[in-house]
Motif scaffolding. Sequence first.
Motif, PDB file in Angstrom:
ATOM      1  N   ASN A  27     -40.823  -5.765 -19.349  1.00 21.71           N
ATOM      2  CA  ASN A  27     -39.511  -6.294 -19.726  1.00 21.71           C
ATOM      3  C   ASN A  27     -38.613  -5.218 -20.329  1.00 21.71           C
ATOM      4  OD1 ASN A  27     -39.228  -6.620 -22.814  1.00 21.71           O
ATOM      5  ND2 ASN A  27     -41.290  -7.433 -22.415  1.00 21.71           N
ATOM      6  N   ILE A  28     -37.312  -5.437 -20.212  1.00 17.57           N
ATOM      7  CA  ILE A  28     -36.333  -4.421 -20.603  1.00 17.57           C
ATOM      8  C   ILE A  28     -36.270  -4.201 -22.110  1.00 17.57           C
ATOM      9  CG2 ILE A  28     -34.958  -4.733 -18.519  1.00 17.57           C
ATOM     10  CD1 ILE A  28     -32.920  -6.304 -20.266  1.00 17.57           C
ATOM     11  N   TRP A  88     -32.085   7.486 -22.007  1.00 18.52           N
ATOM     12  CA  TRP A  88     -33.364   6.841 -22.271  1.00 18.52           C
ATOM     13  C   TRP A  88     -34.478   7.875 -22.255  1.00 18.52           C
ATOM     14  CZ3 TRP A  88     -37.977   6.415 -19.631  1.00 18.52           C
ATOM     15  CH2 TRP A  88     -38.888   5.482 -20.140  1.00 18.52           C
ATOM     16  N   GLU A  89     -35.433   7.688 -23.155  1.00 15.29           N
ATOM     17  CA  GLU A  89     -36.640   8.526 -23.211  1.00 15.29           C
ATOM     18  C   GLU A  89     -37.850   7.617 -23.383  1.00 15.29           C
ATOM     19  OE1 GLU A  89     -36.415  11.460 -26.282  1.00 15.29           O
ATOM     20  OE2 GLU A  89     -34.332  11.934 -25.840  1.00 15.29           O
ATOM     21  N   PRO A  90     -39.010   8.034 -22.888  1.00 21.25           N
ATOM     22  CA  PRO A  90     -40.211   7.198 -23.018  1.00 21.25           C
ATOM     23  C   PRO A  90     -40.537   6.812 -24.459  1.00 21.25           C
ATOM     24  CG  PRO A  90     -40.608   8.925 -21.419  1.00 21.25           C
ATOM     25  CD  PRO A  90     -39.268   9.223 -22.046  1.00 21.25           C
ATOM     26  N   ARG A  91     -40.147   7.612 -25.437  1.00 23.48           N
ATOM     27  CA  ARG A  91     -40.451   7.284 -26.831  1.00 23.48           C
ATOM     28  C   ARG A  91     -39.726   6.022 -27.293  1.00 23.48           C
ATOM     29  NH1 ARG A  91     -36.310   8.482 -30.065  1.00 23.48           N
ATOM     30  NH2 ARG A  91     -34.767   9.964 -29.334  1.00 23.48           N
ATOM     31  N   MET A  92     -38.745   5.547 -26.515  1.00 23.57           N
ATOM     32  CA  MET A  92     -37.996   4.339 -26.858  1.00 23.57           C
ATOM     33  C   MET A  92     -38.773   3.061 -26.536  1.00 23.57           C
ATOM     34  SD  MET A  92     -34.268   5.481 -25.527  1.00 23.57           S
ATOM     35  CE  MET A  92     -33.224   6.587 -26.485  1.00 23.57           C
ATOM     36  N   MET A  93     -39.866   3.188 -25.808  1.00 23.70           N
ATOM     37  CA  MET A  93     -40.680   2.028 -25.444  1.00 23.70           C
ATOM     38  C   MET A  93     -41.456   1.515 -26.654  1.00 23.70           C
ATOM     39  SD  MET A  93     -42.330   2.813 -21.717  1.00 23.70           S
ATOM     40  CE  MET A  93     -43.071   4.381 -22.118  1.00 23.70           C
ATOM     41  N   SER A  94     -41.756   0.231 -26.632  1.00 22.76           N
ATOM     42  CA  SER A  94     -42.612  -0.350 -27.662  1.00 22.76           C
ATOM     43  C   SER A  94     -44.043   0.137 -27.443  1.00 22.76           C
ATOM     44  CB  SER A  94     -42.565  -1.879 -27.593  1.00 22.76           C
ATOM     45  OG  SER A  94     -43.231  -2.335 -26.422  1.00 22.76           O
ATOM     46  N   GLN A  96     -46.526  -1.747 -27.094  1.00 19.43           N
ATOM     47  CA  GLN A  96     -47.118  -2.590 -26.049  1.00 19.43           C
ATOM     48  C   GLN A  96     -46.789  -2.058 -24.655  1.00 19.43           C
ATOM     49  OE1 GLN A  96     -44.933  -4.722 -28.320  1.00 19.43           O
ATOM     50  NE2 GLN A  96     -46.289  -6.381 -28.911  1.00 19.43           N
ATOM     51  N   ALA A  97     -45.556  -1.590 -24.472  1.00 19.68           N
ATOM     52  CA  ALA A  97     -45.161  -1.058 -23.173  1.00 19.68           C
ATOM     53  C   ALA A  97     -45.927   0.224 -22.869  1.00 19.68           C
ATOM     54  CB  ALA A  97     -43.658  -0.800 -23.124  1.00 19.68           C
ATOM     55  N   GLY A 102     -50.523   2.725 -19.936  1.00 22.64           N
ATOM     56  CA  GLY A 102     -51.634   3.651 -20.126  1.00 22.64           C
ATOM     57  C   GLY A 102     -51.223   4.955 -20.777  1.00 22.64           C
ATOM     58  N   TRP A 103     -50.164   4.906 -21.578  1.00 13.99           N
ATOM     59  CA  TRP A 103     -49.692   6.138 -22.251  1.00 13.99           C
ATOM     60  C   TRP A 103     -50.233   6.216 -23.642  1.00 13.99           C
ATOM     61  CZ3 TRP A 103     -43.858   6.991 -20.761  1.00 13.99           C
ATOM     62  CH2 TRP A 103     -43.755   7.024 -19.374  1.00 13.99           C
TER      63      TRP A 103
END
Length: 103
Positions: A27-28, A88-94, A96-97, A102-103
């Motif tokens: 989800n966004i 946007w950067e991957p560090r902005m993900m929760s 859970q995301a 798998g990060w």
Amino acid sequence: MNPAPLPTADQIRDTLRSVIDPEIGINIVDLGLVYDIRISPEMIAIDLTMTSPACPLSDLVLADVGSALAAAWPDTPVNTALVWNPPWEPRMMSDQARQALGW
């Protein structure tokens, strides 16, 4: 007749969790794509981004955002703006995301 109460930012985020990025399958909100939510009696305004400016499905995501919010608050107009700053950067993900990817 009293007007319907305005939604809170948390209620809007919960609704936007139903909008899935079709390329990533998350989800966004958890992807960190929702940058700003502004609520007034006249409008719900959402600023969001994509993981890449070259995202071919941005129109679909924007339409899904509008549909989800219109279904939850049919009497309140929605203005959704696609923004690119900050990028946007991957560090902005929760967490859970990141875990789901798998990060």
